[in-house]
Structure formats: structure tokens, C-alpha cells
Design a protein around this motif. Sequence first.
Motif, PDB file in Angstrom:
ATOM      1  N   ARG A 224       0.845  -1.214   0.000  1.00 41.09           N
ATOM      2  CA  ARG A 224       0.000   0.000   0.000  1.00 41.09           C
ATOM      3  C   ARG A 224       0.886   1.273   0.000  1.00 41.09           C
ATOM      4  O   ARG A 224       0.634   2.205  -0.754  1.00 41.09           O
ATOM      5  CB  ARG A 224      -0.921  -0.014   1.224  1.00 41.09           C
ATOM      6  CG  ARG A 224      -1.989   1.062   1.203  1.00 41.09           C
ATOM      7  CD  ARG A 224      -2.941   0.912   2.380  1.00 41.09           C
ATOM      8  NE  ARG A 224      -3.843  -0.215   2.241  1.00 41.09           N
ATOM      9  CZ  ARG A 224      -3.986  -1.198   3.127  1.00 41.09           C
ATOM     10  NH1 ARG A 224      -3.266  -1.194   4.247  1.00 41.09           N
ATOM     11  NH2 ARG A 224      -4.834  -2.183   2.920  1.00 41.09           N
TER      12      ARG A 224
ATOM     13  N   THR B 112      -4.710   3.466  -4.325  1.00 44.64           N
ATOM     14  CA  THR B 112      -4.661   2.353  -3.372  1.00 44.64           C
ATOM     15  C   THR B 112      -6.063   2.084  -2.831  1.00 44.64           C
ATOM     16  O   THR B 112      -6.949   2.934  -2.960  1.00 44.64           O
ATOM     17  CB  THR B 112      -3.718   2.710  -2.195  1.00 44.64           C
ATOM     18  OG1 THR B 112      -4.007   4.050  -1.766  1.00 44.64           O
ATOM     19  CG2 THR B 112      -2.273   2.642  -2.608  1.00 44.64           C
ATOM     20  N   ASP B 113      -6.235   0.885  -2.206  1.00 43.25           N
ATOM     21  CA  ASP B 113      -7.567   0.535  -1.689  1.00 43.25           C
ATOM     22  C   ASP B 113      -8.022   1.556  -0.646  1.00 43.25           C
ATOM     23  O   ASP B 113      -9.207   1.847  -0.522  1.00 43.25           O
ATOM     24  CB  ASP B 113      -7.564  -0.885  -1.111  1.00 43.25           C
ATOM     25  CG  ASP B 113      -6.544  -1.065   0.004  1.00 43.25           C
ATOM     26  OD1 ASP B 113      -5.570  -0.273   0.059  1.00 43.25           O
ATOM     27  OD2 ASP B 113      -6.710  -1.982   0.829  1.00 43.25           O
ATOM     28  N   ARG B 114      -7.080   2.070   0.121  1.00 44.04           N
ATOM     29  CA  ARG B 114      -7.354   3.186   1.035  1.00 44.04           C
ATOM     30  C   ARG B 114      -6.055   3.958   1.209  1.00 44.04           C
ATOM     31  O   ARG B 114      -4.971   3.470   0.866  1.00 44.04           O
ATOM     32  CB  ARG B 114      -7.888   2.701   2.386  1.00 44.04           C
ATOM     33  CG  ARG B 114      -6.914   1.879   3.183  1.00 44.04           C
ATOM     34  CD  ARG B 114      -7.343   1.736   4.643  1.00 44.04           C
ATOM     35  NE  ARG B 114      -6.485   0.827   5.375  1.00 44.04           N
ATOM     36  CZ  ARG B 114      -5.281   1.108   5.823  1.00 44.04           C
ATOM     37  NH1 ARG B 114      -4.743   2.291   5.583  1.00 44.04           N
ATOM     38  NH2 ARG B 114      -4.570   0.221   6.490  1.00 44.04           N
TER      39      ARG B 114
END
Lengths: 209, 420
Positions: free
Chosen positions: B22, B32-34
Motif C-alpha cells: 500500500r 490504493t484501496d485506502r
Amino acid sequence: MDALADMREEEAVALARSMLDAGDDPSRVLEICREAMDVVGKRFEKQEYFLPELVLAGEMLETIGAMAKPLLQQASGGESKKLGRVLIGTVHGDLHDIGKNIVTFMLDINGYEVRDIGIDVPVTKFVEEIRDFKPLVVGLSGFLTLAFDSMKETVQAIEHAGLRNGMKIMIGGGQVDEAVRTYTGADAFGSNAVAAVGLCRQWIPAQAA
Amino acid sequence: MTTDAIQVPADAAARHAERTRRVADAIALKETDRVPVIYHTQFWHARQAGMNYRRAMYDYQALMDSCREVVLALEPDMYASPLRPAFGPCLDALGFKQLEWPGHGTRDDAMFQYLDREYMKPEEYKEFLFDPSGFFLSKYLPRVGTAFEGLDKLPSLPTLYYGRIFAVLPRFCDPAVTRAFERLRRAGEEGERLGACMSSFAEEMDRLGFPQSQGVMASSPYDYLGDHFRGSKGILLDMYRRKDELLAALDKVTTILLEHTVAAGSRHPCKLVYIPIHWAMDSFMSLEQFKTFFWPPFRRLLLGMIEAGLTPVCFWESVCTTRLETIADIPPAKAIYWFEGTDLARAKEVLRGIACVRGNVPPSVLISGTPEDVDACCRRLIETAGKGGGLILDGACGIPDEAKPANVKAMFASVRKYAA
């Protein structure tokens, strides 16, 4: 005056030396220096000058002052009238002084009578110095986050000592912002030396001094 | 708490890989996913555990225990080693003079602080430039630590050749020299103890699923000379009085710093190199001075590090808005620019496609605000500076030691609540 204001150090010092050697009034030399410092201060406010220029100007002033002051006649007049008193110091627990010194310098060249009481100043010392100096404005400086609490304690101590009335408190340095101002109970915060001068101009009208 | 008592989660290795990826993706400016978040502080965990600064700077084990507890609770993507500022025993052993710390100038409940003084005189530039190592042995080191006193009795090293070596051999048993070496041996042993703790803590946290956010540290050439040699007043005057010598010294220092950083950084398992930057801020020098004195040597350092496979993590202290266009001149997606006071959305605008930005929840909010204030601040950062990837959330200067626990929790929760 131009040599000093334009940062030509050797020329400025040599000119001052030749004026004094030629028998010019030393107070006239110092007056020219004051005018030059006024230009330096204005250029700093306009962000044409930064710290290197303030420090160098201070050095030139010190050198020329050391040459001229011993020659001053008693009759040649006293210091020019100051606009008002400002007490400044770095709060306890914090040893940083660059920001405080710049504010002191800028207030001084803008005509204020500044008493700088140093770094890591205990709350009690602030109170004693305020009683003695009777400033119209108190500046609390601090770079570290621990200074937030030190500023708060100092403001409270000034209040408890009954000294807050008729006096303003400004804070500055590092990450100080409006949230910190509220937290500490100060009257205002400043992000830089120009802001500190602006606050003093606002709080100390010229005729009040 | 002992290491053995902690249960290693079954998915720790997978989480470690996920967190590393990440942050790597954020550096590569990918979505990114978060938004990743890093736990970086001086002593926040120590204060939460009830330690004063004196204990925190000396008690390696207590510091590691308190940090581990906080990291496990906050679950950051990366953390900075808690042992970075735990140099009390090493400072004692060296008789270090450039800092004040608890028991040595500051109270037990106050942070260590740097002493801004002149450690190299203006007329010593020539000596420094001709032979930095000789200058260090004979002048600089004895000025910064009592353990080094005596090294000035050593012979000039380049004079040790052939038969001349025998003539100067007695100098090596000069009592001042042997005393210095004995003290430095003891200091070295303390350094080894600290290093061993750092390594074992990093390995333990790796097992628990948490990678480190920085390996070695570096300094910008201007900060190196200004902070540690000439002092702030000295280097500001040198910009006018000794411009050529200052520029020559900055060039020399860049080579020294680059060689050292690449060598040390290559040995360290974490390739992120933390560089705190003190003198770049808008209010300290003009843009022209920045482009003359600060940026060219620093850029050479950054490019050399990047070429060697290291990732600079530049912490731009205070406000550096006028510098953004200039510092954008680095290879894309190879560095983290962490801003303390610079508006992060504005920084992102200028640095889009160039550098991952990091920051910058103000310390005033973390200390005196509410969890709602922190949440709102983080949301704004994530939704503005996080757009399109390339943001790492952090405090403006990490987590200040005085931050309220609920505020810190709110900061770490925010990345799980808000999407960029």
C-alpha cells in the motif's frame, strides 16, 4: 545609507569609518544607520529580504555602533522616542530563539522599546518582568508543541497576578495557529515577525506611548 | 509485556505484505484501496504509558513495550522505530555537547533540545575543505563530545608513511589518546546495545505484520553545515561574507553525505531514508537564495540516493509553498515529500505525477481539538490531497507527544472511513 540597506557590508563600514575620521557628528552617522534599518525592515516586510539580510544588517549596525558610540558627545541628544514597551521571551521548556530574535529585531527597528527576557523563561519570571517593565504588549514565543501548555500556563499566571488589564498578549512560533491561540487564551497569534509588528501597531497607537 | 506473550496473528505475513504494498503504491503514485497512514512520533507512546522523558530516553525495553502496544492498537501501515530518540545512554557515554536532555540541562519531564551554536569557526572553512577527516579529529569532534577529547593529539594521518610511521607511533599511546579510545569503546558498546534492540524490535514487529517507515537518516547539505557546524547565524552571514567557501563546502558535504547514505541505506532492510529539513522554509531565505545554496546540492543528494535504489522521505518543515515548483525537479514516483505547514492540496497540485505527499494534521488539532475536529481535518486531506493516489496520512510533524488519545485514534480511523 544605500550601502547598508543594499547589504554592501565593507562599503558601509568603510563609509562610516571615513565619516567619523573626518569629524562628522557620530549621532548623524547613527541616524543614517537608523534610516537604513528602516529600509531593511520595509524590504523584509515586502519579502524582498529574508533572514540572511536581517542578520547581516544587524552585524553592520553593531560594528558601526561600536565605532560611533564612544565618540558621542553628551550634548548630542538622547535616543529617539520609542513607541511603546514590548516584553518578549520563549516560554518555559523551550530553548528556541531564532523566531523570538527576529521579532525582537523587527520590533526594535520599528521603534518599539523591547525587553527580550531570553529562552526557557519560567512563568514567575514573566510575571516579575511584567511588573518591573510594565509593557503594553507581551510576546510569548515557542517552537515545540510542549510550548502550547507553557504558553497557557504563562497567560493564566499573568491573569492571576492581575496584570492582564490594559495589556495584550501575542503568541508565535512553530505550529502556532488560531486553535493554539484559543487554547492558550492569548489575544492574538502571529505566523511571522511582520505579523508581530502589525499586532503592535494595532494595539499601541503612536500617541499612546 | 514480553515478546513471547504476544500472539502472532495468523495473517500477519499477509498483512505485512499488504501494508508494504500500500505504501509502495502510494510512492509509485498509484491509487490504493485506502490511503495509507504512518505512526511517527517522538515519545507519544511513552507518555501514554506514564513515562517521563528521562525514562523514555534511557529505558529501551519500556519504550519498545509502549510502542508495540500502540502500534497493535492503531494498526498503522508503517511505524517509525521508537528507539530513534532513545539515545540517552549514548549521549552520556559520548559526553555529548550539542544537545540538552533530561538530567543534562532540561527537566526530567522535558524533551531533549538542540543547541544552536557555532561548532566551526568562519576561518576554518579552508581546513575543512582541504581535509575534512583531519578537521574532524583535531577540531570538530572534541568540540561536540568530551569522549573525543584527546583525538586532537593523534598525528596527521596522511603523514603516516613508511619510516615516518615509526617516528609518530608513540602518539598512539599518549594518555589523552588512549583515554579517548577507551571512552569511545564504551560508547561503541552502548551504540551496539541500542542497535541490537532496534534490530530485534524491527524483526519482532515484522513478525507481527508491521513494516518500518524509515531506515537510515540523512541531512540536506545546507542543514548539515548550518545546524551542526556554523550555527544559524554563522551560515546566514556566510551567504554574504563567504559565499564561495560555503558553496564549495556544500558541494564537498554532498559527496560525503551521498556516499555515507548510500552505503548505510543499502545495508538497512528498510530502503526509506528519512531527511528532516530545517532551513528550506519560505520565511528563511529568498527563492533565489534557495535555488543557489539549498536546492542544487540537495537535489544531487536526492538523485544519487534514488539512483542507488533508496527512497528519500523529505520532511519539509514549516511552510515551503514558494519552493514547490523548484523541488518538483526530481524523477517521478521515487520520493515522499512530507509537509509540515505547507497546504497539502496545493502541494499535491504542483507535485502531481512527481512525488507522494505526506501529512499533515496540525499538532494544534491533535492536542487541543476534538476527535470530530481531527476527523474533519483528515477527511479534507484525504478527499483533496488523496485524489488519484499518492497521499500518506500523518500528523504535520507526526504525532505530538501531547496529543489526546481519542484524537490520535480518530486520525487512524479516518483512513478506514473516507475514500480519496
